[in-house]
Design a protein around this motif. Structure first.
Motif, PDB file in Angstrom:
ATOM      1  N   GLU A 152       0.816  -1.216   0.000  1.00  0.00           N
ATOM      2  CA  GLU A 152       0.000   0.000   0.000  1.00  0.00           C
ATOM      3  C   GLU A 152       0.847   1.262   0.000  1.00  0.00           C
ATOM      4  O   GLU A 152       0.405   2.320  -0.450  1.00  0.00           O
ATOM      5  CB  GLU A 152      -0.909  -0.005   1.233  1.00  0.00           C
ATOM      6  N   GLY A 208      -5.317 -10.720   5.437  1.00  0.00           N
ATOM      7  CA  GLY A 208      -5.906  -9.523   6.033  1.00  0.00           C
ATOM      8  C   GLY A 208      -5.013  -8.823   7.035  1.00  0.00           C
ATOM      9  O   GLY A 208      -5.278  -7.668   7.404  1.00  0.00           O
ATOM     10  N   ASP A 209      -3.933  -9.485   7.493  1.00  0.00           N
ATOM     11  CA  ASP A 209      -3.010  -8.833   8.436  1.00  0.00           C
ATOM     12  C   ASP A 209      -2.310  -7.652   7.775  1.00  0.00           C
ATOM     13  O   ASP A 209      -1.966  -7.699   6.586  1.00  0.00           O
ATOM     14  CB  ASP A 209      -1.944  -9.818   8.915  1.00  0.00           C
ATOM     15  N   LYS A 210      -2.080  -6.605   8.552  1.00  0.00           N
ATOM     16  CA  LYS A 210      -1.282  -5.470   8.097  1.00  0.00           C
ATOM     17  C   LYS A 210       0.168  -5.704   8.513  1.00  0.00           C
ATOM     18  O   LYS A 210       0.443  -6.033   9.674  1.00  0.00           O
ATOM     19  CB  LYS A 210      -1.795  -4.167   8.708  1.00  0.00           C
ATOM     20  N   GLU A 259      -0.985  -5.184   3.015  1.00  0.00           N
ATOM     21  CA  GLU A 259      -1.923  -6.169   3.550  1.00  0.00           C
ATOM     22  C   GLU A 259      -1.602  -7.556   3.006  1.00  0.00           C
ATOM     23  O   GLU A 259      -1.320  -7.719   1.814  1.00  0.00           O
ATOM     24  CB  GLU A 259      -3.351  -5.787   3.158  1.00  0.00           C
TER      25      GLU A 259
END
Length: 346
Positions: A40, A87-89, A73
């Motif tokens: 991201e 889904g973990d950052k 992510e």
């Protein structure tokens, strides 16, 4: 998921920034111990600028996707991955093989964006051991600044001789390493002396908590000035040294007996004629250490401290997109930035 993966490549070390190429490739496959991350954000370091110029003193391999710093992510995990789930950052670890303790030669061969493909891309596959869970209080852009500059500063202050409340810390300039050092030191209850060449930057340093600011262009003997600011003129406990030969002489003047000078950069150049010798460490009874970022264990400690103290990285107000990376390199090389220079990927 996108069908292609847009990314930058440094083709070799002979073309400078002209060797940066923007292209589309396929999304890499995930191995059993690997994690696929949708990146991201990323951020640049001075190190990223000198790799394509052939000036980086540590291992490199070309072609390579540049940049060590990134956050994103988790999209997919391998069958043997246990630390992360979809889904973990996450944020990236600089030397992927440096898990804990002192760095060794094999770990220097695992530098992200130097030997191993880095973060200036939409999707990246990383070894499970090469990622950490991102700080919960930070945005993706903020988390993307932690990999190199933040961890280097944390290592400087806590890796060898941990900083104590009430001690004095000297930071040089307004780059990412120095500003993280200022923030970490203030969170620990230390007194911070900062140097800069700009009145405008001096005000920003004070806003960030610097207790004293010295303009090194107006005061060429700033090392002695910094020492006089400490109790009984004893000197500074920790110095985050980013200038190299250009500033090391003054750092020796400022350091306290048994203090630590952490050498992190050489922005002021490397000139053997003006550089202090090893014998100067005896004359000043101090430790001078080179800091090569830090381990995964140290990074986890740092992130816990960032969350507990709600520390937010200083990011330049100008944020570039992935397609604008070439312009970002020029912007940073011209030293137009304040703090970390970020790249928004998605």
């Amino acid at each position: 998921m996108a069908a292609t993966n847009k990314q930058w490549i440094v083709e070799n070390k002979d073309k400078g920034f002209d060797g940066l190429v923007y292209k589309e490739t396929s999304i890499p496959q995930v191995g059993e111990n690997e994690v696929l991350v949708k990146l991201e954000a990323a951020s640049l370091n001075y190190r990223d600028l000198i790799i394509p110029k052939g000036m980086y003193p540590f291992p490199t391999k070309f072609p390579v996707v540049p940049a060590s710093d990134g956050a994103g992510e988790v999209i997919e995990v391998g069958s043997k991955v246990t630390d992360f789930k979809k889904g973990d950052k996450v944020a990236t670890l600089f030397n992927q093989g440096h898990q804990f303790g002192s760095i060794d030669i094999p770990a220097t061969q695992t530098g992200l964006g130097g030997v191993i493909d880095g973060t200036l891309r939409e999707y990246g596959v990383f070894a499970e051991k090469g990622l950490v869970k991102a700080a919960k209080n930070l945005s993706a852009i903020e988390n993307s600044t932690l990999t190199c500059a933040a961890l280097t500063s944390w290592n400087a202050l806590y890796g060898l001789k941990p900083l104590k409340p009430g001690e004095y810390v000297l930071v040089q300039g307004t780059g990412g390493v120095s500003l993280f050092g200022l923030q970490f030191a203030k969170a620990a209850g230390a007194i911070v002396i900062a140097t800069t060449s700009s009145a405008q930057k001096a005000e920003k340093l004070k806003q960030l908590g610097a207790d004293h600011v010295i303009n090194y262009k107006e005061d060429e003997n700033w090392g002695e000035t910094a020492k006089k600011l400490t109790p009984d003129g004893a000197g500074v406990d920790h110095i985050i040294e980013v200038g190299g030969a250009g500033t090391l002489k003054q750092s020796f003047k400022a350091i306290k007996y048994e203090g630590v000078i952490s050498v992190i950069g050489f922005l002021g150049g490397v000139d053997p004629k003006t550089q202090p010798s090893v014998v100067d460490t005896l004359g000043h009874i101090c430790t001078v250490r080179g800091v090569y970022v830090g381990s995964k264990a140290l990074m986890r400690d740092m992130i816990r401290a960032i969350e507990a103290n709600d520390i937010h990285p200083v990011v330049d107000e100008k944020v570039f997109t992935l397609s604008e990376v070439r312009e970002a390199y020029d912007f940073m090389w011209a030293q137009k930035h304040f703090g970390k220079l970020a790249i928004k990927i998605c």
